[in-house]
Scaffold this active site. Structure first.
Site, PDB file in Angstrom:
ATOM      1  CD  GLU A 342      -2.601  -1.509   0.030  1.00 32.03           C
ATOM      2  OE1 GLU A 342      -3.000  -0.568  -0.660  1.00 32.03           O
ATOM      3  OE2 GLU A 342      -2.778  -2.693  -0.293  1.00 32.03           O
ATOM      4  CD  GLU A 364      -3.240  -3.051  -7.529  1.00 27.19           C
ATOM      5  OE1 GLU A 364      -2.258  -3.346  -6.837  1.00 27.19           O
ATOM      6  OE2 GLU A 364      -4.188  -2.381  -7.095  1.00 27.19           O
TER       7      GLU A 364
END
Length: 719
Positions: A342, A364
């Site tokens: 994150e 991602e």
């Protein structure tokens, strides 16, 4: 982001019904951005089929939310003010993304500086768009509209039980004393939070005012905040442009402890000390390593809030305020990976964002690469290679289920209007994207040189939305010798083949540096894979109590791949390891219990029951229920569900009801379908099923219905 995907049609909705045409197109609208794009404007022509809005007709400079939270009726009400600038002449209609759960009361317009003091009331209509949203069509006052002139649109509305908004009664929280509410916007859920240009192509700053009952603390993904105790009003400001899906809110009984000069941990009081103990001073350490690699952290704050087990994914990279599920506190290694993933999104995904959901790997895949660069620097190459081996194992497991020619295995999956972008959240987004970025690093010849490239890529495109061609063009311009060598057309490794080809990655990084950790795992698997139980003295030479969580997870995943196993082999495994696993974290336990269920090993069923009574999060319940129903233990699953359903979030309860009782009605709230954000967890790999997906248009449905049981954790280690 780390998200969970599950093998049920309920949890991943990909409806492709024919769609009505709604809204008006701009005069001369070719799909290109304006000649002088503002902050956050996409750099290339694009179409976002997941958005009903005419976002290319306007520049969104800023928006303000003014909301009141009513926990008694589970309702948010207030207004939204949009600061818009038309970018073309002839714009007559503003089209925003909305949702049936969002009730519009009125819309008006002001033109600052025009001398008109009273706002003008506007007419509007709401049209169907997809199963995950509606289009809000607002007729604009033609006389007041001029390209380049600011207009302010105010929308008064109420929203209740939409896909983005999760109301938790007190008994569903960790402390079970006060209710809590949080939002989850990825990918296309925030249109049920507030009307918006709900596309990652549009970024803007925002402010918010939130009014709450006494004793409630509100947090938002904002760079600044303040609180008036007398008025019970929280004020927030996000000074950097963000896409709509990264606007997030949580409110409840929350307290904090500072864990660094720019980071604090938030949680319910009963969780706080554990969360602080687990993270300690690590957040600042990880931030410092990331800054050395990729340049300054742009967001100021890096706070983390731990949410109850009803949080539908593992973690979400909301700027300044990462959301993470409290269940992951049981596993220090998974917590480490999830938080670092994150943090990586602070550069890749948040600062530089994929302009369309069809290129989610730009967020991602790059974040996964960045996460592994950080862990390599902080914990060594062997640790990173072990974690990567676990994830790449899961990728190949998913490929065996789907088949190498399935369009879902593309990095750039084209989907039709009506397909929920969340259905494209799969391991390829993370791991095939990671492998492509690793390949780029490999061909540039020096990982430190590639670090410099990524640092300059962030500097060049920060706070903008990009497409893959922007990254590739910048890469080839940065390394002209590679461009001159036509590296993008290298036979068998063509960039276009990487992006548009099906099947496994064309290149995988060398993981031999992790051999000291992975070889014992494979050796033990080889001992147990024979038809007869191995010699227990030989087995005893492998001390699993000294293994890391990722080693045990890799062992259990590979044994799961070998299931079904002979009964005496399962009995031997149980005798050797069951008591050990019972004392370890949930990431280990769930894998062992999946082996128990898939092999119908009845002596261990009481442990399955105890686990499902203890764990009520989607990430741990869904895999076991999927396996129970797929096998011969459906009645056992129904019995456990009936005993525990009151402690399950209504969305999870509806999903399990559909699985267990084959209900034809889909859940009314599709929260479960909107899942970013970590790479898929191999613990939830589905049982083999035939996969025939002849076209890209059907690929998303096939992925959702057949292989979505592989859990995605945005390792963030999202969403």
């Amino acid at each position: 982001m780390m998200a969970e995907l599950h093998q049920t049609p309920t949890s991943l909705c990909c409806c492709r019904k024919s769609l009505p045409v709604s809204g008006a197109r701009c005069v001369g609208d070719s799909g290109r951005p304006s000649a002088s794009p503002g902050p956050g404007s996409p750099l290339c022509p694009l179409v976002d089929v997941a958005s009903a809005s005419n976002f290319r007709c306007f520049q969104l400079r800023h928006f303000h939310l003014d909301l009141r939270l009513n926990f008694a009726v589970k309702e948010m009400s207030g207004w939204l003010v949009l600061d818009l600038v038309p970018v073309q002449p002839g714009v007559q209609i503003l089209v925003l993304d909305s949702h049936p759960s969002l009730l519009i009361h009125s819309i008006d317009c002001k033109v600052p500086g025009s001398g008109q003091e009273e706002p003008v009331s506007l007419t509007y209509r709401v049209d169907p768009f997809t199963d995950y949203g509606s289009s809000l069509n607002v007729s604009l006052p033609t006389a007041a509209l001029k390209p380049g002139r600011l207009i302010q649109i105010t929308i008064r509305y109420t929203t209740t039980d939409g896909p983005a908004i999760w109301w938790l009664d007190s008994e569903l929280t960790c402390g079970q004393s006060r209710p809590l509410v949080f939002t989850q916007g990825h990918s296309v859920c925030n249109r049920s939070f507030f009307p918006s240009f709900d596309t990652p192509a549009v970024k803007s700053t925002y402010t918010a005012t939130v009014r709450v009952p006494d004793g409630v603390t509100v947090l938002m993904s904002a760079s600044r905040s303040s609180y008036s105790k007398q008025d019970r009003v929280f004020q927030f400001s996000m000074e950097f442009p963000v896409p709509s899906y990264l606007v997030a809110l949580v409110a409840g009984d929350l307290q904090h402890v500072d864990v660094g000069p720019r980071s604090r941990v938030w949680a319910e009081p009963c969780l706080l000390s554990c969360a602080v103990k687990k993270l300690g001073g690590s957040v600042e350490r990880w931030l410092a390593v990331a800054e050395q690699l990729f340049g300054p952290y742009l967001w100021g704050r890096c706070d983390i809030v731990f949410l109850p087990p009803s949080f539908p994914i593992v973690a979400m990279e909301n700027p300044c305020l990462t959301f993470i599920i409290a269940s992951i506190l049981e596993s220090s290694e998974f917590l480490l990976i999830d938080v670092i993933h994150e943090i990586s999104h602070g550069w890749f995904g948040n600062a530089v964002t994929n302009a369309t959901w069809e290129e989610m790997w730009l967020s991602e895949g790059l974040a996964t690469y960045a996460q592994r660069r950080i862990t390599t620097e902080a914990y060594g190459e062997a640790f990173t290679c072990l974690e990567t081996a676990v994830r790449l194992d899961a990728l190949h497991r998913q490929l065996r289920l789907l088949g190498d020619n399935n369009p879902v295995s593309k990095l750039q999956v084209k989907f039709e209007p009506g397909v929920n972008p969340s259905s494209l959240m799969n391991l390829f987004t993370y791991e095939k994207g990671f492998c492509f970025v690793s390949y780029l690093s490999e061909i540039c010849g020096d990982v430190r040189r590639f670090d410099c490239f990524l640092r300059d890529y962030i500097s060049e495109f920060k706070f903008k939305s990009v497409v893959a061609q922007d990254l590739i063009d910048y890469f080839l311009g940065y390394f002209p010798e590679l461009k001159d060598a036509a590296i993008a057309q290298r036979e068998g490794l063509e960039f276009e083949r990487w992006l548009s080809g099906c099947g496994p990655p064309l290149y995988e990084p060398d993981l031999s540096a992790g051999g000291a950790l992975t070889r014992p795992v494979q050796d033990l698997c080889d001992l147990w894979r024979s038809s007869d139980p191995p010699d227990l003295k030989t087995v005893a030479t492998f001390d699993l109590s000294a293994w890391s969580t990722f080693q045990i997870v890799l062992f259990l995943d590979r044994m799961l791949d070998l299931s079904p196993l002979p009964h005496d082999v399962m009995a031997g495994l149980s005798g050797c390891y069951s008591s050990l696993f019972d004392g370890l974290n949930a990431e280990v336990q769930i894998r062992w219990l999946q082996m128990v269920v898939r092999n119908s090993f009845y002596p261990e069923l009481p442990r399955v029951r105890a686990f499902l009574h203890k764990h009520t999060s989607r990430m741990y319940t869904m895999p076991l229920y999927d396996d129970l129903v797929a096998g011969v233990m459906k009645c056992f699953a129904v019995e456990i569900f009936n005993q525990t359903q009151r402690r399950l979030h209504p969305n999870l309860r509806r999903t399990l009801q559909q699985i267990l009782f084959q209900s034809a009605a889909a859940p009314t709230n599709q929260n479960g379908s909107a899942l970013s954000i970590l790479p898929p967890s191999p613990s939830t790999s589905p049982q083999p099923q035939p996969a025939t997906t002849p076209s890209a248009s059907s690929a998303a449905t096939a992925a959702a219905g057949t292989t979505a049981a592989i859990a995605l954790r945005d390792v963030n280690v999202s969403a």
